[in-house]
Design an enzyme around this catalytic site. Structure first.
Site, short mmCIF file in Angstrom:
data_model
loop_
_atom_site.label_atom_id
_atom_site.label_comp_id
_atom_site.label_asym_id
_atom_site.label_seq_id
_atom_site.Cartn_x
_atom_site.Cartn_y
_atom_site.Cartn_z
N TYR A 121 0.86 -1.20 0.00
CA TYR A 121 0.00 0.00 0.00
C TYR A 121 0.89 1.26 0.00
O TYR A 121 0.72 2.17 -0.82
CB TYR A 121 -0.91 0.01 1.24
CG TYR A 121 -1.87 1.19 1.26
CD1 TYR A 121 -1.48 2.41 1.80
CD2 TYR A 121 -3.13 1.10 0.68
CE1 TYR A 121 -2.32 3.50 1.80
CE2 TYR A 121 -3.99 2.19 0.68
CZ TYR A 121 -3.58 3.38 1.23
OH TYR A 121 -4.42 4.48 1.21
N SER B 60 -33.09 15.49 17.77
CA SER B 60 -32.71 14.67 18.93
C SER B 60 -33.75 13.57 19.07
O SER B 60 -34.85 13.66 18.53
CB SER B 60 -32.72 15.53 20.20
OG SER B 60 -31.71 16.48 20.10
N GLU C 76 -31.75 -0.22 15.37
CA GLU C 76 -30.32 -0.02 15.09
C GLU C 76 -29.61 0.26 16.41
O GLU C 76 -30.23 0.81 17.33
CB GLU C 76 -30.15 1.18 14.14
CG GLU C 76 -30.88 1.03 12.82
CD GLU C 76 -30.86 2.33 12.01
OE1 GLU C 76 -31.93 2.81 11.63
OE2 GLU C 76 -29.77 2.87 11.78
N LYS D 3 -27.50 2.27 19.02
CA LYS D 3 -27.23 3.70 19.24
C LYS D 3 -25.74 3.83 19.59
O LYS D 3 -25.28 3.34 20.61
CB LYS D 3 -28.10 4.23 20.37
CG LYS D 3 -28.01 5.74 20.54
CD LYS D 3 -29.09 6.26 21.49
CE LYS D 3 -29.07 7.78 21.60
NZ LYS D 3 -27.79 8.30 22.18
N1 LIG Z 1 -30.06 11.82 17.46
C1 LIG Z 1 -30.39 10.91 16.52
O1 LIG Z 1 -31.29 11.07 15.76
C2 LIG Z 1 -29.60 9.64 16.45
C3 LIG Z 1 -28.50 9.31 17.17
C4 LIG Z 1 -27.98 8.05 16.83
C5 LIG Z 1 -26.83 7.39 17.37
N2 LIG Z 1 -26.09 7.97 18.35
N3 LIG Z 1 -26.47 6.17 16.90
C6 LIG Z 1 -27.18 5.54 15.94
C7 LIG Z 1 -28.31 6.14 15.39
C8 LIG Z 1 -29.06 5.42 14.33
N4 LIG Z 1 -28.60 4.24 13.91
O2 LIG Z 1 -30.06 5.94 13.86
C9 LIG Z 1 -28.70 7.40 15.84
S1 LIG Z 1 -30.01 8.40 15.33
#
Ligand SMILES: NC(=O)c1cc2c(N)ncc(C(N)=O)c2s1
Length: 319
Positions: free
Chosen positions: A35, A81, A108, A110
């Site tokens: 690389y 938020s 999902e 967070k």
């Molecule tokens: N404040 C927000 O709308 C979000 C905050 C976060 C976060 N910290 N991690 C994942 C997601 C996600 N997969 O949607 C979201 S969405």
């Protein structure tokens, strides 16, 4: 196209493929020294033919001089938020507010990092902005360009004119530990947690320092700004697939759920397993999958009605 130009194009493709394999799929396809040799060859050719340098060349990630400060930028689309639920009862109350629809959810993880807003024009990254207060953030494009899992160009042949992507910049635990060891060795203060270390790194004035920290990024929201684009997604789940096709890293631990019970099962699974992950997660984000239904539900003063964050219980501080 003369011989050097085609060699430059070939080198960029090889280096981009190697970066993607390593940073997006954690599956290197090239030895480091190979690389480095190809990278140096590309640098040499670009020094010889500066007019052939393009902003998405792998050599352009660590560009920019040290910033004096960061401009304030108003987000075209505000970063919302999330309402929090701390137990099943609060989750059920949230769900009851829009019950009555045959609802499909996407769960999902967070990610415990810092949200970023990215703008791509004709497929090229033109701006990276911190969340700020959701309406206005700090323009840190030169720093964002150093994050290996953020593509400098979308992997689409006919990209939409304008694409907004939101996601979370974060530091894997191991990277965080190494940064703190280095800081301690240099007699500097250590960061309290990966989220603070991410925030402190994103707001460094020198992109070279940001590049050394090797931040990572999970994309989770896609806005294709033009209405009738073939890439216009109608669900959150499809958006995540398109983000992967565009060349973003999207968290693989996600699930389309047909019922509240399935959501709660996903939550319990990851409450158990979250410490096996290489990065910190503080909960599960549950969204209604259909964008038509999201649009119909809209927002309260503070939050989208169609999403909620199920928070994991705070971990006992190590005794
Ligand atoms: N404040 C927000 O709308 C979000 C905050 C976060 C976060 N910290 N991690 C994942 C997601 C996600 N997969 O949607 C979201 S969405």
């Amino acid at each position: 196209m003369n011989q050097e130009e085609s060699r430059i194009k070939q080198l960029r493709q090889q280096l981009q493929a190697a970066n993607e394999a390593y940073y997006l799929h954690d599956n290197p396809i090239m030895e480091d020294e190979v690389y480095d040799r190809l990278y140096r060859e590309l640098q040499g050719l670009e020094e010889k033919y500066p007019e052939l340098i393009t902003p998405d060349s792998p050599t352009q990630r660590i560009g920019g001089e040290v910033a004096e400060g960061f401009a304030s930028v108003k987000h075209q689309i505000p970063l919302y938020s999330l309402e929090n639920a701390f137990n099943e009862e609060e989750f059920r109350q949230w769900a009851a507010r829009h019950q009555g629809e045959a609802v499909e959810y996407v769960c999902e993880l967070k990610i415990d990092g810092n949200a970023l807003a990215l703008t791509y024009e004709d497929g090229v990254l033109v701006r990276g902005v911190t969340r700020g207060d959701g309406e206005t953030g700090e323009e840190i494009t030169n720093n964002v360009r150093t994050i290996p899992s953020i593509p400098l160009r979308l992997k689409l042949n006919n990209p939409p004119a304008r694409v907004e992507v939101r996601g979370e910049a974060f530091l894997p635990r191991q990277t965080f530990e190494k940064i703190n060891q280095t800081r301690q060795a240099n007699g500097e203060s250590v960061f309290a947690n990966p989220r603070n270390a991410t925030s402190g790194t994103l707001r460094q004035f020198d992109p070279k320092v940001v590049a050394e920290r090797k931040l990572d990024f999970f994309a989770y929201t896609l806005y294709v700004v033009e209405e009738n684009s073939p890439w216009q997604p109608e669900t959150q789940d499809y958006s995540l697939q398109v983000l992967e096709e565009m060349g973003f890293k999207v968290n693989p631990h996600r699930k389309v759920c047909q019922s509240l019970e399935e959501v709660e099962e996903f939550f319990r699974e990851w409450e158990e397993k979250r410490n096996t992950l290489a990065y910190e997660t503080d909960g599960v984000v549950v969204k209604i999958n259909s964008y038509a239904l999201q649009k119909r539900l809209g927002f309260t003063q503070k939050f989208p009605r169609w999403a909620i964050a199920l928070k994991f219980p705070a971990e006992e501080a190590p005794s």
